[in-house]
Design a protein around this motif. Structure first.
Motif, PDB file in Angstrom:
ATOM      1  N   ARG A 203       0.833  -1.206   0.000  1.00  0.00           N
ATOM      2  CA  ARG A 203       0.000   0.000   0.000  1.00  0.00           C
ATOM      3  C   ARG A 203       0.865   1.253   0.000  1.00  0.00           C
ATOM      4  O   ARG A 203       0.627   2.200  -0.768  1.00  0.00           O
ATOM      5  N   ASN A 222      -2.218 -11.507 -12.258  1.00  0.00           N
ATOM      6  CA  ASN A 222      -2.951 -11.417 -10.984  1.00  0.00           C
ATOM      7  C   ASN A 222      -2.675 -10.140 -10.196  1.00  0.00           C
ATOM      8  O   ASN A 222      -2.987 -10.077  -9.002  1.00  0.00           O
ATOM      9  N   GLU A 224      -4.119  -7.232 -10.204  1.00  0.00           N
ATOM     10  CA  GLU A 224      -5.315  -6.572  -9.682  1.00  0.00           C
ATOM     11  C   GLU A 224      -5.813  -7.265  -8.428  1.00  0.00           C
ATOM     12  O   GLU A 224      -6.176  -6.613  -7.437  1.00  0.00           O
ATOM     13  N   ASP A 225      -5.825  -8.599  -8.447  1.00  0.00           N
ATOM     14  CA  ASP A 225      -6.287  -9.343  -7.276  1.00  0.00           C
ATOM     15  C   ASP A 225      -5.348  -9.132  -6.085  1.00  0.00           C
ATOM     16  O   ASP A 225      -5.799  -9.017  -4.941  1.00  0.00           O
ATOM     17  N   PHE A 227      -3.454  -6.502  -5.514  1.00  0.00           N
ATOM     18  CA  PHE A 227      -3.602  -5.157  -4.965  1.00  0.00           C
ATOM     19  C   PHE A 227      -4.926  -4.995  -4.225  1.00  0.00           C
ATOM     20  O   PHE A 227      -5.015  -4.240  -3.259  1.00  0.00           O
ATOM     21  N   ASP A 228      -5.934  -5.737  -4.647  1.00  0.00           N
ATOM     22  CA  ASP A 228      -7.208  -5.732  -3.893  1.00  0.00           C
ATOM     23  C   ASP A 228      -6.980  -6.250  -2.474  1.00  0.00           C
ATOM     24  O   ASP A 228      -7.577  -5.733  -1.518  1.00  0.00           O
ATOM     25  N   LEU A 229      -6.138  -7.275  -2.330  1.00  0.00           N
ATOM     26  CA  LEU A 229      -5.806  -7.770  -0.993  1.00  0.00           C
ATOM     27  C   LEU A 229      -5.135  -6.681  -0.157  1.00  0.00           C
ATOM     28  O   LEU A 229      -5.410  -6.542   1.039  1.00  0.00           O
ATOM     29  N   LYS A 231      -5.384  -3.446  -0.323  1.00  0.00           N
ATOM     30  CA  LYS A 231      -6.154  -2.240   0.015  1.00  0.00           C
ATOM     31  C   LYS A 231      -7.490  -2.531   0.696  1.00  0.00           C
ATOM     32  O   LYS A 231      -8.269  -1.604   0.924  1.00  0.00           O
ATOM     33  N   GLU A 232      -7.744  -3.804   1.046  1.00  0.00           N
ATOM     34  CA  GLU A 232      -9.071  -4.132   1.575  1.00  0.00           C
ATOM     35  C   GLU A 232      -9.258  -3.733   3.032  1.00  0.00           C
ATOM     36  O   GLU A 232     -10.366  -3.762   3.546  1.00  0.00           O
ATOM     37  N   GLU A 458      -3.168 -14.124  -5.163  1.00  0.00           N
ATOM     38  CA  GLU A 458      -4.465 -13.494  -5.429  1.00  0.00           C
ATOM     39  C   GLU A 458      -5.484 -13.679  -4.314  1.00  0.00           C
ATOM     40  O   GLU A 458      -6.521 -13.014  -4.295  1.00  0.00           O
ATOM     41  N   GLU A 459      -5.204 -14.590  -3.382  1.00  0.00           N
ATOM     42  CA  GLU A 459      -6.104 -14.749  -2.250  1.00  0.00           C
ATOM     43  C   GLU A 459      -5.336 -15.262  -1.044  1.00  0.00           C
ATOM     44  O   GLU A 459      -4.311 -15.926  -1.178  1.00  0.00           O
TER      45      GLU A 459
END
Length: 569
Positions: A203, A222, A224-225, A227-229, A231-232, A458-459
């Motif tokens: 971040r 992957n 995008e996935d 970076f979603d982790l 910033k969640e 990604e997860e």
């Protein structure tokens, strides 16, 4: 690499994989080996002072080598093969140490898979990279800043450290280690929150415009996935779970921005059930800021040392079982080579009980804690008396060992033992020893650290130990120390606490977990984080507390998936 006839390679389980020369009865560090650089560490010095085995034993009585081999053959011929276990450790390393696997696999013994130390993390890194190859040593030397993440670099890799000791260091570790004291910044995070710290750093890297757009666009998937982790969650929430302030994160980026960065990842980071996910998250942060595929910097772990070579020693066992879940009591005969499971394997009480219920053959160069439970002891020839090649898991150099002194008559090398057993059981002859060694000596492997495609994680599905921790419980942490190497040489069997624990120096306490208990002498140190208990590698009581179970993907030990309670009754 030296092709000198008096070169010898250190057989110890160490990142540095030193090469020495034997001259006039003295062992000196090889100046031609870039990592060793003419110097020997304390562990190599300790090795020279070892009391190497020279005699075989049966039921605690001295016997000849020939008698010991005849007893082994008789036992094997009168035991069902699938009721025998071949258990090999890393107390004596080298290409030729694995040759015995060929016989035991052909015979039908059960072999092990997984690891007690590193394969969880290796699995995670290979999942993202497609392979596990460290950058060359030149990349480290060409770095400006070295981030030491869960590894006491100056103690566990003293020769590699000497090459770069003038660099800027950042240490990430729950313990104020020797390298942490030498660092410009120490992030003393809570155990098993390394993945959260990696997401927080990602971040901040985004806010600092530090993402490597070229690598992300052309060599990865992957993103995008991932970076979603990152910033969640709110930034401030990471302070509570990791124990790291956002102010220190800002200092971290002040030190690395615009610099050539290397990351050294240690073993403690991944000794958890979800350790592969944890270490892969760190590697994804490294990929995000562009540490991969460069001619400087990069990420170091335990390299797949044989990458780029064609395997010369191939065993084909009928059955393998996870190393951390070995139950010795399930086997009529257990053959242990170069290992000390009584100290190194999880759940020591179960290990000892199992060994007492089996016929145990110990094959090694020195006596150790496990040898006390052996019915038959066969002395292995020491490293000065046999040829071998060491492929390093810490750097990209190899070291060559030659027989520089005469072998003791009462000892036998690994190749000699495997050849003897192969003939006794009329199995296919082994490949010639010189042919195997010359292949590794003369082959220059194609071993590029660069990757065509990098997959960001990604997860994440990781249990938070912090949420389940009670106020009177401590995270269990292990670390390397200078005076011993794992269970070899001098041990320190104390349990280290921060003075804030309220315990007293030299107080005797009982520590227990869901898996076992043991009595320890307390030592107090400000270097230990307040919510941790530290034991050093080789502590003979530590594994009474550890779980007898494997991780989620790599059949490897989860030695730090433990919360420790003090019995105050």
């Amino acid at each position: 690499m030296s092709l000198s006839k008096n070169s010898i390679a250190c057989p110890l389980d160490c990142y540095d994989t030193c090469e020495a020369v034997y001259e006039n009865g003295l062992i000196k560090g090889n100046k031609a080996h870039r990592v060793t650089n003419g110097k020997l560490c304390v562990n190599f010095a300790n090795l020279q002072n070892e009391n190497f085995l020279k005699t075989a034993y049966y039921e605690n009585k001295e016997i000849t080598l020939e008698e010991s081999l005849n007893i082994l053959v008789e036992k094997l011929k009168n035991t069902k093969p699938d009721n025998t276990l071949f258990y090999k450790g890393a107390g004596n390393l080298g290409i030729m140490q694995s040759i015995t696997k060929i016989f035991f696999a052909s015979y039908g013994s059960v072999l092990t898979k997984g690891s007690l130390c590193d394969e969880i993390g290796g699995y995670g890194l290979a999942k993202g990279r497609g392979k596990l190859v460290n950058p060359p040593i030149e990349n480290l030397i060409n770095s400006d800043v070295i981030i030491v993440w869960g590894r006491n670099f100056s103690v566990s890799s003293p020769h590699m450290y000497n090459l770069v000791k003038d660099k800027t260091f950042i240490t990430i570790d729950p313990i104020k280690t020797d390298i942490a004291k030498k660092s410009s910044l120490h992030l003393q995070l809570n155990p098993k929150t390394d993945h959260e710290l990696a997401l927080l750093l990602t971040r901040f890297a985004y806010m600092e415009d530090m993402e490597d757009e070229d690598f992300i666009k052309n060599n990865s998937s992957n993103i995008e996935d991932f970076f979603d982790l990152a910033k969640e969650r709110p930034l401030l929430s990471y302070e509570k779970t990791t124990g790291i302030s956002l102010t220190d994160i800002t200092k971290f980026f002040e030190l690395i921005k615009g610099k050539k960065v290397a990351i050294f990842i240690g073993l403690g980071v991944q000794k958890y059930y979800e350790g592969a996910q944890i270490i892969r998250t760190i590697d994804s942060f490294a990929g995000y800021i562009g540490l991969h595929n460069k001619d400087y910097g990069g990420v170091w772990y335990l390299d797949e040392s044989a990458a780029g070579y064609e395997k010369q020693i191939v065993a084909k066992p009928k059955k393998k079982i996870p190393l951390p879940e070995v139950d010795f009591s399930q086997f009529d005969l257990v053959f242990i080579q170069g290992a000390n499971p009584v100290v190194s394997a999880p759940n020591t009480k179960k290990v000892i009980e199992g060994l007492k219920n089996s016929f145990v053959v110990y094959f090694g160069t020195t006596l150790n804690d496990t040898a006390k439970y052996a019915d038959l002891i066969i002395p292995a020839s020491n490293f000065l008396t046999k040829g071998d090649v060491r492929l390093s898991y810490g750097h990209n150099l190899k070291a060559v060992s030659n027989a520089v002194i005469k072998k003791e008559e009462g000892t036998i090398s690994e190749y000699e033992l495997a050849s003897f057993l192969t003939k006794e059981f009329s199995f296919e002859s082994l490949k010639a020893e010189d042919d195997i060694l010359n292949y590794y000596k003369n082959t220059v492997p194609n071993k590029s650290h660069k990757m065509e495609t990098f997959e960001f994680i990604e997860e994440l599905e990781i249990e938070n130990l912090y949420e389940n921790k009670e106020e009177n419980q401590y995270y269990f942490i292990t670390a390397k120390r200078k005076r011993n190497l794992n269970s070899q040489f001098e041990s320190d069997d104390k349990a280290y606490f921060n003075p804030s624990s309220g315990l007293k120096e030299k107080e005797i306490v009982k520590l227990f977990t869901d898996y076992g208990e043991a009595i320890f002498e307390v030592a107090l140190s400000e270097d230990v984080k307040e919510n941790c208990v530290l034991t050093y590698a080789g502590n003979r009581k530590a594994n009474y507390l550890t779980p007898f179970k494997k991780d989620e993907v790599a059949d490897s030990a989860t030695l730090q998936e433990v919360l420790v309670t003090i019995d105050i009754s």
